[in-house]
Design an enzyme around this catalytic site. Structure first.
Site, mmCIF file in Angstrom:
data_model
loop_
_atom_site.group_PDB
_atom_site.id
_atom_site.type_symbol
_atom_site.label_atom_id
_atom_site.label_comp_id
_atom_site.label_asym_id
_atom_site.label_seq_id
_atom_site.Cartn_x
_atom_site.Cartn_y
_atom_site.Cartn_z
ATOM 1 N N ASP A 165 -2.732 2.375 -6.211
ATOM 2 C CA ASP A 165 -1.684 2.419 -5.188
ATOM 3 C C ASP A 165 -1.698 1.246 -4.220
ATOM 4 O O ASP A 165 -1.050 1.286 -3.178
ATOM 5 C CB ASP A 165 -1.806 3.720 -4.391
ATOM 6 C CG ASP A 165 -3.103 3.829 -3.618
ATOM 7 O OD1 ASP A 165 -4.085 3.195 -4.024
ATOM 8 O OD2 ASP A 165 -3.134 4.566 -2.616
ATOM 9 N N GLU A 166 -2.416 0.175 -4.568
ATOM 10 C CA GLU A 166 -2.589 -0.910 -3.592
ATOM 11 C C GLU A 166 -2.767 -2.230 -4.329
ATOM 12 O O GLU A 166 -3.473 -2.302 -5.336
ATOM 13 C CB GLU A 166 -3.827 -0.602 -2.741
ATOM 14 C CG GLU A 166 -4.130 -1.558 -1.633
ATOM 15 C CD GLU A 166 -5.401 -1.177 -0.895
ATOM 16 O OE1 GLU A 166 -5.725 -1.882 0.069
ATOM 17 O OE2 GLU A 166 -6.086 -0.211 -1.299
ATOM 18 N N ASP A 178 0.858 -1.183 0.000
ATOM 19 C CA ASP A 178 0.000 0.000 0.000
ATOM 20 C C ASP A 178 0.892 1.230 0.000
ATOM 21 O O ASP A 178 1.679 1.441 0.926
ATOM 22 C CB ASP A 178 -0.901 -0.029 1.239
ATOM 23 C CG ASP A 178 -2.046 0.966 1.157
ATOM 24 O OD1 ASP A 178 -2.192 1.626 0.114
ATOM 25 O OD2 ASP A 178 -2.788 1.091 2.149
#
Length: 367
Positions: A116-117, A22
């Site tokens: 983003d994860e 993350d």
């Protein structure tokens, strides 16, 4: 009925090594990276106008309670010194692609959740690194080297615990939950910290005297199902550190939704985010009225040339609040910005899914 998780389990699956990566305050961190004047200051990516919405907030802003999907006027009220920065989604997408390439250097089994994860299955990684914690260290170091940004990581034997672990040492840290640690880690966790348990369910649990993972674990399967329906079996298992969901792509299922065609085509994120709000209200009102719940949010976009695309994201449990539905819907929109063409229609739907089978964790492979 016993408290033995094998009541629901089939043959124990092999132990996996799963990493949840993350990025730390991704959009805001990109802006602070590219503009040194923003570093160390409360930053919100989004518009400051009356109908603006916060797409992301720096850690300095989060101290004041500023969060993504929050109306900009609310964010400014909570943090008067908040600096608004216009989103640059083409930049965020380019950085995300750099990060994905780094993931792919280590494993082909990647389940992106957003720009983003992502979950990574590194049980058999391409670098032949024995320990998943060392894979995570290598990935985070390469991300820092290539992008200049910090990433946090959680490492465990299942997705539920890997996700919890990535939050445990944020920002710019990582944490390992081994099979031996898993049940004990969950026991001490407040139920409100469980991913998939929203405020309403947390309040219901508290009313029943259930405040921690240990409280959940002390209940029978029959009790959990009687009070929480189908989700009760899931709570029963995760309170024991059990989650056998594979790292894989999400599927789109039947859904309840709402959509709107605009008299004027839209190109601006803030205008689109504002138009999504009444659609989200309609979907959630239907869910409340019918007592329906779903696990997959789908965003529909029709462009001015009538091309249609859909994007979706699933959660471990049924979405339990309007705010959670809004957060996921806005995140899906963010991932498509800037749109390649003007937008003629937007739609939001919520799919009702069956729970996935969960199994017992196995000891043996070092994490």
């Amino acid at each position: 009925m016993t408290n033995d998780p094998d009541d629901l389990a089939g043959p124990p699956p092999r132990q996996r090594k799963i990493i949840h990566v993350d990025m730390d305050a991704f959009y805001a961190s990109v802006e602070q990276r590219d503009n040194p004047d923003l570093r160390g200051k409360p930053v919100a990516v989004g518009g400051s106008r009356e109908r603006g919405v916060v797409a992301a907030a720096s850690y300095e802003a989060r101290i004041f309670g500023v969060r993504s999907a929050m109306p900009s006027v609310t964010a400014k009220r909570q943090c008067p010194d908040l600096i608004f920065v216009k989103p640059r989604f083409e930049v965020y997408k380019a950085v995300s692609q750099q990060i994905r390439k780094i993931f792919a250097e280590h494993t082909p089994i990647i389940e992106p959740l957003s720009l983003d994860e992502a979950y990574l299955d590194v049980t058999e990684n391409l670098k032949a690194i024995p320990l998943a914690r060392d894979v995570a260290l290598a990935i985070r170091a390469k991300i820092k080297e290539v992008t200049g940004l910090n990433a946090s990581a959680g490492i465990s034997y299942n997705k539920f615990l890997a996700k919890l672990a990535s939050d445990h040492r944020k920002p710019n840290g990582q944490y390992v939950i081994t099979p031996e640690m898993g049940p004990g880690f969950v026991e001490a966790l407040p139920v409100g910290k469980f991913h998939g348990i929203g405020p309403a369910t947390s309040a219901k649990m508290n009313a029943l005297g259930l405040y921690t993972g240990l409280d959940l674990r002390n209940q029978s399967l029959a009790f959990m199902q009687a009070n929480f329906g189908k989700a009760g079996a899931y709570y029963y298992r995760i309170s024991r550190g059990v989650d056998d969901r594979e790292v894989r792509a999400n599927r789109i299922r039947k859904s309840v939704g709402a959509e709107s065609t605009f008299s004027n085509d839209l190109t601006d994120f803030e205008a689109m985010a504002a138009e999504l709000q009444p659609l989200i209200n309609r979907v959630w009102h239907h869910c409340q009225d019918k007592g329906a719940r779903g696990r997959t949010v789908t965003l529909k976009i029709k462009f001015n040339d009538f091309e249609i695309i859909t994007r979706s994201r699933s959660t471990p449990l049924a979405i339990s609040s309007r705010s959670e539905l809004a957060r996921l819907s806005i995140a899906l929109l963010q991932n498509e910005m800037p749109t390649p063409k003007p937008v003629r229609l937007l739609g939001v739907s919520l799919s009702t899914l069956h729970g996935e089978a969960l199994g017992e964790p196995q000891l043996g492979l070092p994490i």
